[in-house]
Design a protein around this motif. Structure first.
Motif, PDB file in Angstrom:
ATOM      1  N   ASP A  25      -2.481   8.887  23.158  1.00 43.47           N
ATOM      2  CA  ASP A  25      -4.029   8.976  22.133  1.00 43.47           C
ATOM      3  C   ASP A  25      -3.599   7.360  20.999  1.00 43.47           C
ATOM      4  OD1 ASP A  25      -5.416  10.317  24.396  1.00 43.47           O
ATOM      5  OD2 ASP A  25      -5.336  12.244  23.074  1.00 43.47           O
ATOM      6  N   TYR A 100       3.910   9.782  31.214  1.00 40.43           N
ATOM      7  CA  TYR A 100       2.963  10.851  32.078  1.00 40.43           C
ATOM      8  C   TYR A 100       1.268  10.833  31.396  1.00 40.43           C
ATOM      9  CZ  TYR A 100       1.291  15.488  34.316  1.00 40.43           C
ATOM     10  OH  TYR A 100       1.811  16.069  34.836  1.00 40.43           O
ATOM     11  N   ASP A 101       1.217  11.165  29.699  1.00 39.98           N
ATOM     12  CA  ASP A 101      -0.303  11.523  29.729  1.00 39.98           C
ATOM     13  C   ASP A 101      -1.279  10.001  30.200  1.00 39.98           C
ATOM     14  OD1 ASP A 101      -0.165  13.892  28.691  1.00 39.98           O
ATOM     15  OD2 ASP A 101       0.249  13.220  26.669  1.00 39.98           O
ATOM     16  N   ARG A 104      -3.547   9.448  33.191  1.00 39.09           N
ATOM     17  CA  ARG A 104      -4.370  10.652  33.377  1.00 39.09           C
ATOM     18  C   ARG A 104      -5.698   9.455  33.590  1.00 39.09           C
ATOM     19  NH1 ARG A 104      -1.790  12.566  36.584  1.00 39.09           N
ATOM     20  NH2 ARG A 104      -0.325  14.140  35.594  1.00 39.09           N
ATOM     21  N   HIS A 150       0.937  18.872  38.090  1.00 37.17           N
ATOM     22  CA  HIS A 150       1.077  18.862  36.633  1.00 37.17           C
ATOM     23  C   HIS A 150       0.508  19.869  35.354  1.00 37.17           C
ATOM     24  CE1 HIS A 150      -1.963  17.064  33.693  1.00 37.17           C
ATOM     25  NE2 HIS A 150      -2.901  17.360  34.104  1.00 37.17           N
ATOM     26  N   SER A 154       2.659  20.259  32.306  1.00 32.96           N
ATOM     27  CA  SER A 154       1.355  20.280  31.644  1.00 32.96           C
ATOM     28  C   SER A 154       1.632  21.744  30.757  1.00 32.96           C
ATOM     29  CB  SER A 154      -0.061  20.524  31.740  1.00 32.96           C
ATOM     30  OG  SER A 154      -0.482  18.578  31.968  1.00 32.96           O
TER      31      SER A 154
END
Length: 195
Positions: A25, A100-101, A104, A150, A154
Motif C-alpha cells: 500500500d 504477496y499482497d 491481491r 490464503h 494471512s
C-alpha cells in the motif's frame, strides 16, 4: 543515480523490493523516485502512474511465484504435489509479504488473461487431476485450496498464531493432511441437484 539507468523493468524490481520493505500500500511513484534520487516527473517516461506501477509489481509477483511453484511441483503427484505447492506458496508469502499482497490487486480481465495468474490455476488443476476431480468439482476445489492457503498464510503473517500453545508448523501440516483427505474423499455431486 543517473536518470539514464531507469527502465520500466528496473523500476518494477525496485518497487517490488520496496513493497516487501514498507508494504504494498505504501508503494508510490514518489517513494520510488526518492529511492532513485530523481524527480517524480522523470518516472513517467517509464511508467504510466501509480496504478501502472502497482500492476507491474503484481504481475512480477505472479510470475515469480508461478516459477517457484512449477519448480516445486516437478515430478510430484497427489499429496506430494499438494504439499509442495502449498509450501512454495507459504514460503513466498513469508519471504515477500509486499509482493504477496500485490497479487491481491484486482486486475482488469485483459491484463489478468496475459499474466502468470492463469499458470497458478492450471498448476492447481494439475494437482487436482491426481485426485480424479473433474468439473465443476475441480473449480470448487481450486477455490477451496486458494481460500485455505490464503487464509492460513494471512493469519500467520499477521501474527495471529503467535500466542497459541500449538506450534504453527504442526497446524500447517495437519491442515495439509485434512486437505488431502478432503480431496481424496470429495463428495460426489448429486445428479438430481440443481446448479
Amino acid at each position: 543515480m543517473a536518470r539514464a539507468g531507469l527502465t520500466a523493468e528496473r523500476l518494477t524490481r525496485a518497487a517490488s523490493e520496496l513493497a516487501d520493505e514498507v508494504g504494498f500500500d505504501n508503494v508510490t511513484v514518489a517513494a520510488l523516485a526518492r529511492r532513485f534520487g530523481v524527480k517524480e516527473a522523470s518516472m513517467y517516461s517509464h511508467i504510466a502512474g501509480a496504478r501502472d506501477l502497482k500492476t507491474r509489481v503484481a504481475l512480477a509477483a505472479f510470475a515469480e511465484l508461478a516459477d517457484l511453484v512449477a519448480d516445486a511441483l516437478a515430478g510430484r503427484a497427489g499429496k506430494d504435489a499438494l504439499v509442495a505447492f502449498a509450501g512454495a506458496y507459504r514460503d513466498y508469502a513469508k519471504r515477500h509479504p509486499g509482493r504477496y499482497d500485490a497479487m491481491r490487486l484486482r486486475l482488469d480481465p485483459e491484463t489478468a488473461a496475459r499474466s502468470a495468474a492463469g499458470r497458478h490455476s492450471e498448476m492447481t488443476r494439475a494437482i487436482l487431476r491426481g485426485y480424479a476431480l473433474t468439473e465443476p468439482d475441480q473449480t470448487d476445489a481450486v477455490r477451496m485450496l486458494g481460500s485455505v492457503f490464503h487464509g492460513f498464510v494471512s493469519l500467520e503473517t499477521a501474527g495471529s498464531f503467535e500466542h497459541t500453545p500449538r506450534a504453527t508448523e504442526a497446524s500447517w501440516l495437519r491442515t495439509l493432511d485434512a486437505l488431502d483427505s478432503v480431496l481424496r474423499n470429495w463428495p460426489r455431486k448429486d445428479p438430481q441437484a440443481h446448479e
